[in-house]
Scaffold this active site. Structure first.
Site, PDB file in Angstrom:
ATOM      1  N   ALA A 371       0.826  -1.209   0.000  1.00 44.49           N
ATOM      2  CA  ALA A 371       0.000   0.000   0.000  1.00 44.49           C
ATOM      3  C   ALA A 371       0.857   1.254   0.000  1.00 44.49           C
ATOM      4  O   ALA A 371       0.429   2.313  -0.454  1.00 44.49           O
ATOM      5  CB  ALA A 371      -0.918  -0.004   1.217  1.00 44.49           C
ATOM      6  N   CYS A 372       2.097   1.136   0.507  1.00 44.15           N
ATOM      7  CA  CYS A 372       2.996   2.294   0.536  1.00 44.15           C
ATOM      8  C   CYS A 372       3.452   2.702  -0.860  1.00 44.15           C
ATOM      9  O   CYS A 372       4.033   3.768  -1.043  1.00 44.15           O
ATOM     10  CB  CYS A 372       4.216   1.974   1.391  1.00 44.15           C
ATOM     11  SG  CYS A 372       3.797   1.547   3.090  1.00 44.15           S
ATOM     12  N   HIS A 373       3.237   1.835  -1.843  1.00 45.29           N
ATOM     13  CA  HIS A 373       3.659   2.149  -3.211  1.00 45.29           C
ATOM     14  C   HIS A 373       2.460   2.359  -4.130  1.00 45.29           C
ATOM     15  O   HIS A 373       2.567   2.231  -5.347  1.00 45.29           O
ATOM     16  CB  HIS A 373       4.511   1.001  -3.778  1.00 45.29           C
ATOM     17  CG  HIS A 373       5.742   0.734  -2.968  1.00 45.29           C
ATOM     18  ND1 HIS A 373       6.276  -0.518  -2.804  1.00 45.29           N
ATOM     19  CD2 HIS A 373       6.526   1.577  -2.248  1.00 45.29           C
ATOM     20  CE1 HIS A 373       7.349  -0.447  -2.026  1.00 45.29           C
ATOM     21  NE2 HIS A 373       7.518   0.810  -1.676  1.00 45.29           N
TER      22      HIS A 373
END
Length: 436
Positions: A371-373
């Site tokens: 989700a961080c990307h």
């Protein structure tokens, strides 16, 4: 344990992104609400409301320590995993500057050497770490404050191997930080074997003038899915992330022998809470919720693990049955184990990029990777590329992570979504080719 309880989804959706975040369990929400209503006092105060808040925090600390096999006095609370990971990295750097004789002059014992000094703390990690470890290390390295070795994961097993970590050790190595399981592939790293090997280096081969190598693992993706025991892992530090195991979005850090064995330096300065290691008036409500989430893991981990593995395996079998040789499982590599809830799969074919397939699925809520990307959704995952997955396969990847309450009926609906999406996209691609 009732696995049929309402899930974090509507009737028309199936959530399969539990590696990104999880909903609060009802017991956790109740614990938070109760603490906010009845334990609202300042935990540092001596009157009854403050004592109740302090007792609530102590109970949570005990539950978290039990969950990871440690002592309650070795647990401190943080805002989340990112803070905990950064605290470990900064502690290792400061400890090096304070204890390694040659690191002193020309720089400063508190903030480290200048960019032009040759003696710098050296940190070992992997090339598949979470951004909360990778990015601070890259930033400090760019500033000239540290040297970093990003040990590549094996393209055969998808995990970092013991011998590769040991080969990276230098006289100035002060920290080894390796995630317990990868958030995209689900592959479990041999953390216990690595840390035991490095501990041997610490005890056998380090001179008195060389810094101790501190040992850290980020257990965000394993807690609540498999057993986590700091004694078996042999780590000095372990990161706990609440929202990965149905708790609130705060975290905790385990420190082996805090106050007398393993160093910890605060990132903040203030009122002295958490024995000055993490000052700021404690967030009693969220801490109560984190403690309850830990209590549920202590009570029901085997059931959680068994259920998630059964549903994940059913998902993978159905994918094989319906798509045959057109599916590739990117985390199922020989010699490696996975956490029980994670399936990283590519459906092979022209135009079947992961995000395009997901955009055609009316029920499935999932991701193509971390989700961080999410801002780079059209790029193949660097994690998959790092373990040798070809670019065209990595571009088609879907990360499907099941939860405690995911059912086989949910999986059937997901498979229907995927079949219809793949059929529609394939028809579009053929039509485009025919019109050229």
């Amino acid at each position: 344990m009732d696995l049929s309880r309402p899930r974090a989804k509507s009737q028309s959706s199936v959530y399969l992104d539990y590696n990104a975040t999880t909903p609060l369990e009802p017991e956790v929400l109740t614990a938070i609400q109760t603490a906010l209503q009845t334990a609202w006092g300042n935990p540092s105060s001596s009157y009854e409301a403050g004592k109740k808040a302090k007792a609530t925090i102590d109970t949570a600390r005990t539950n978290i320590a039990k969950m990871v096999g440690g002592k309650k006095e070795d647990v401190i609370f943080t805002s989340g995993g990112t803070e905990a990971n950064n605290m470990v990295i900064l502690t290792a750097m400061k400890h090096f500057w304070k204890t390694f004789p040659e690191a002193g002059g020309g720089g400063d014992r508190e903030n480290g050497p200048t960019q032009h000094r040759s003696v710098k703390p050296h940190i070992i990690t992997t090339n598949i770490e979470h951004d909360s470890v990778r990015l601070p290390l890259e930033a400090f390295q760019k500033e000239g404050r540290i040297d970093v070795t990003f040990v590549p994961a094996s393209k055969l097993t998808g995990r970092v191997e013991v011998q590769d970590v040991l080969a990276a050790v230098r006289p100035t190595t002060c920290l080894v930080t390796i995630m317990m399981a990868n958030n995209e592939t689900g592959i479990i790293m041999p953390v216990g074997d690595i840390m035991r090997a490095v501990r041997s280096v610490n005890s056998d081969n380090r001179s008195a003038s060389q810094p101790r190598i501190l040992l850290h693992t980020d257990a965000a993706q394993t807690i609540g899915k498999v057993a986590v025991d700091v004694e078996e892992l042999g780590v000095d530090y372990l990161t706990v992330v609440g929202h990965k195991f149905y708790g609130p979005r705060i975290g905790a850090l385990y420190i082996r022998g805090l106050r007398h064995d393993t160093p910890l330096y605060p990132m903040l300065y203030g009122g002295g809470q958490e024995d000055n290691y993490r000052p700021g008036t404690e967030n009693t409500g969220m801490i109560a919720g984190l403690g309850m989430a830990a209590s549920l893991v202590n009570k029901d981990l085997e059931k959680y693990e068994s259920h998630m593995r059964e549903v994940r395996d059913y998902l993978e079998q159905q994918l094989k049955d319906r798509f045959g040789s057109s599916v590739q499982f990117n985390g199922k590599l020989p010699g490696s184990e996975r956490i029980p809830n994670t399936c990283n799969v590519s459906i092979l074919g022209q135009g079947l990029q992961g995000q395009r397939v997901l955009s055609r699925c009316p029920h499935l809520q999932a991701s193509v990777g971390s989700a961080c990307h999410s801002h780079n959704i059209n790029r193949p995952s660097h994690i998959l590329l790092a373990i040798g997955i070809p670019c065209e396969v990595a571009g088609n990847a879907l990360r499907l992570s099941v939860g405690r309450h995911t059912t086989k009926q949910d999986i059937d609906l997901v498979l229907q979504d995927l079949q219809e999406a793949v059929t529609a996209i394939t028809a579009e691609e053929q039509s485009t080719q025919n019109s050229c």
